[in-house]
Motif scaffolding. Structure first.
Motif, PDB file in Angstrom:
ATOM      1  N   ARG A 172       0.809  -1.221   0.000  1.00  0.00           N
ATOM      2  CA  ARG A 172       0.000   0.000   0.000  1.00  0.00           C
ATOM      3  C   ARG A 172       0.843   1.273   0.000  1.00  0.00           C
ATOM      4  O   ARG A 172       0.302   2.369  -0.044  1.00  0.00           O
ATOM      5  N   HIS A 173       2.156   1.126   0.052  1.00  0.00           N
ATOM      6  CA  HIS A 173       3.022   2.307   0.042  1.00  0.00           C
ATOM      7  C   HIS A 173       2.934   2.987  -1.321  1.00  0.00           C
ATOM      8  O   HIS A 173       2.856   2.310  -2.364  1.00  0.00           O
ATOM      9  N   PRO A 174       2.939   4.322  -1.368  1.00  0.00           N
ATOM     10  CA  PRO A 174       2.797   5.013  -2.668  1.00  0.00           C
ATOM     11  C   PRO A 174       3.916   4.733  -3.661  1.00  0.00           C
ATOM     12  O   PRO A 174       3.735   4.948  -4.869  1.00  0.00           O
ATOM     13  N   ALA A 234       4.209  -4.439   6.277  1.00  0.00           N
ATOM     14  CA  ALA A 234       3.105  -5.088   5.576  1.00  0.00           C
ATOM     15  C   ALA A 234       1.779  -4.379   5.825  1.00  0.00           C
ATOM     16  O   ALA A 234       0.900  -4.360   4.957  1.00  0.00           O
ATOM     17  N   ASP A 235       1.623  -3.775   7.016  1.00  0.00           N
ATOM     18  CA  ASP A 235       0.356  -3.138   7.388  1.00  0.00           C
ATOM     19  C   ASP A 235       0.338  -1.639   7.129  1.00  0.00           C
ATOM     20  O   ASP A 235      -0.683  -0.986   7.358  1.00  0.00           O
ATOM     21  N   SER A 236       1.468  -1.076   6.679  1.00  0.00           N
ATOM     22  CA  SER A 236       1.581   0.374   6.611  1.00  0.00           C
ATOM     23  C   SER A 236       1.501   0.903   5.188  1.00  0.00           C
ATOM     24  O   SER A 236       1.992   0.278   4.243  1.00  0.00           O
ATOM     25  N   ALA A 237       0.917   2.097   5.063  1.00  0.00           N
ATOM     26  CA  ALA A 237       0.869   2.777   3.771  1.00  0.00           C
ATOM     27  C   ALA A 237       1.906   3.897   3.686  1.00  0.00           C
ATOM     28  O   ALA A 237       2.000   4.563   2.651  1.00  0.00           O
ATOM     29  N   ASP A 238       2.674   4.109   4.752  1.00  0.00           N
ATOM     30  CA  ASP A 238       3.615   5.229   4.706  1.00  0.00           C
ATOM     31  C   ASP A 238       4.988   4.936   5.317  1.00  0.00           C
ATOM     32  O   ASP A 238       5.861   5.805   5.305  1.00  0.00           O
ATOM     33  N   VAL A 239       5.213   3.720   5.824  1.00  0.00           N
ATOM     34  CA  VAL A 239       6.496   3.382   6.432  1.00  0.00           C
ATOM     35  C   VAL A 239       7.256   2.433   5.516  1.00  0.00           C
ATOM     36  O   VAL A 239       6.679   1.488   4.968  1.00  0.00           O
TER      37      VAL A 239
END
Length: 312
Positions: A172-174, A234-239
């Motif tokens: 989900r990371h950009p 795995a759970d992060s969209a920004d880390v």
């Protein structure tokens, strides 16, 4: 006290898995369990608690571990004292999943006659490795002294390899869909490197990286191990984080983490080897040559100041 039980305890504590300790010791997991259980009965304490990932030290186990290491070291020294030149070449690595350990394993597999003992000192300060070399506890260490004035004359340091770093992030990371990334594209994104310890070489590395390439390096929080970092990504969209391209990382398929090369410039983490300056073990020469024979990095490359200074 049964010294083999103490040795089993030490390896299980360092590896976090009874099976891994058994594999290293050349016995069954049941044998390791029995040895540790007998040791616990003798000491009248619990040394471990079992978790889903393996075993963790109790508070009593943590207190006993450094003394247990001393017992094992003392036994090994006693054996060495009566068997001259019998000890395997002992090399310290930062971790058994690190790229340096992976390449060292490759060398050992291609040179099956090499008698090698791979250990990890579990210390962030490279001066701990220097002291261990001076004391004869280890023969060499993949550590770096970034200040040449702090390197004793009886210990030598040679640069052996540059590891390119990769960007590691969850789906989900950009930036997760990128095939390659430049340092400029990483600016503003949180790069999490938890538990950067004082006086450690990677602390100096990341400080300079953040300053020169204008990156956001976040060292907040204690280091609970690579598994926790992977869970978080795995759970992060920004880390995200940075890892060496040879680091051995394994995660559940559902995590769908992405390892993305960083280019233009490639960020290089320099790997050095410390060993005694006079009469170094002859087996080190082959290891140094093997590391140096590996492919060089495509230009342009960003390297920290101590590599630039010692490039000659």
């Amino acid at each position: 006290m049964d010294t083999e039980a103490v040795r089993s305890f030490v390896r299980a504590a360092e590896l976090g898995q009874l099976q891994h300790a058994a594999d290293e010791l050349g016995v069954t997991q049941q044998a390791v369990s029995k040895r540790i259980a007998a040791l616990e009965r003798e000491l009248e304490i619990r040394l471990f608690t079992r978790t889903a990932r393996g075993v963790e030290l109790t508070l009593d186990g943590q207190a006993f571990l450094p003394h247990a290491r001393s017992i094992v070291t003392g036994v090994e020294r006693a054996i060495t004292a009566i068997r001259p030149n019998s000890r395997a070449l002992r090399i310290d690595v930062l971790g058994f999943r690190s790229g340096q350990a992976v390449i060292l394993h490759d060398y050992w597999r291609s040179h099956p006659g090499t008698d090698l003992d791979v250990v990890t000192l579990r210390a962030a300060d490279p001066q701990v490795a220097v002291a261990a070399i001076q004391a004869g506890d280890i023969d060499a260490s993949f550590r770096t002294i970034t200040d040449p004035a702090a390197l004793p004359r009886d210990v030598r340091m040679v640069h052996v390899l540059d590891f390119p770093l990769e960007f590691l992030a969850g789906p989900r990371h950009p930036l997760a869909a990128a095939r390659t990334l430049t340092p400029a594209q990483l600016r503003g994104h949180r790069i999490w490197v938890p538990g950067i310890a004082p006086r450690c070489e990677w602390g100096v590395f990341y400080d300079q990286l953040a300053t020169e390439l204008d990156l956001r390096i976040d060292g907040a929080g204690p280091n609970f191990g690579v598994e926790v970092v992977l869970d978080t990504l795995a759970d992060s969209a920004d880390v995200a984080t940075l890892v060496g391209n040879r680091d051995r990382l394994v995660w559940p398929a559902g995590y769908d983490l992405r390892r993305i090369p960083v280019v233009n410039p490639t960020i290089a983490y320099p790997l050095s080897l410390l060993f005694r300056a006079t009469d170094p073990p002859p087996g080190l020469r082959g290891i140094i040559d093997y590391f140096r024979s590996l492919a060089t990095l495509p230009e342009p490359v960003w390297r920290p100041f101590w590599t630039r200074r010692s490039a000659a």
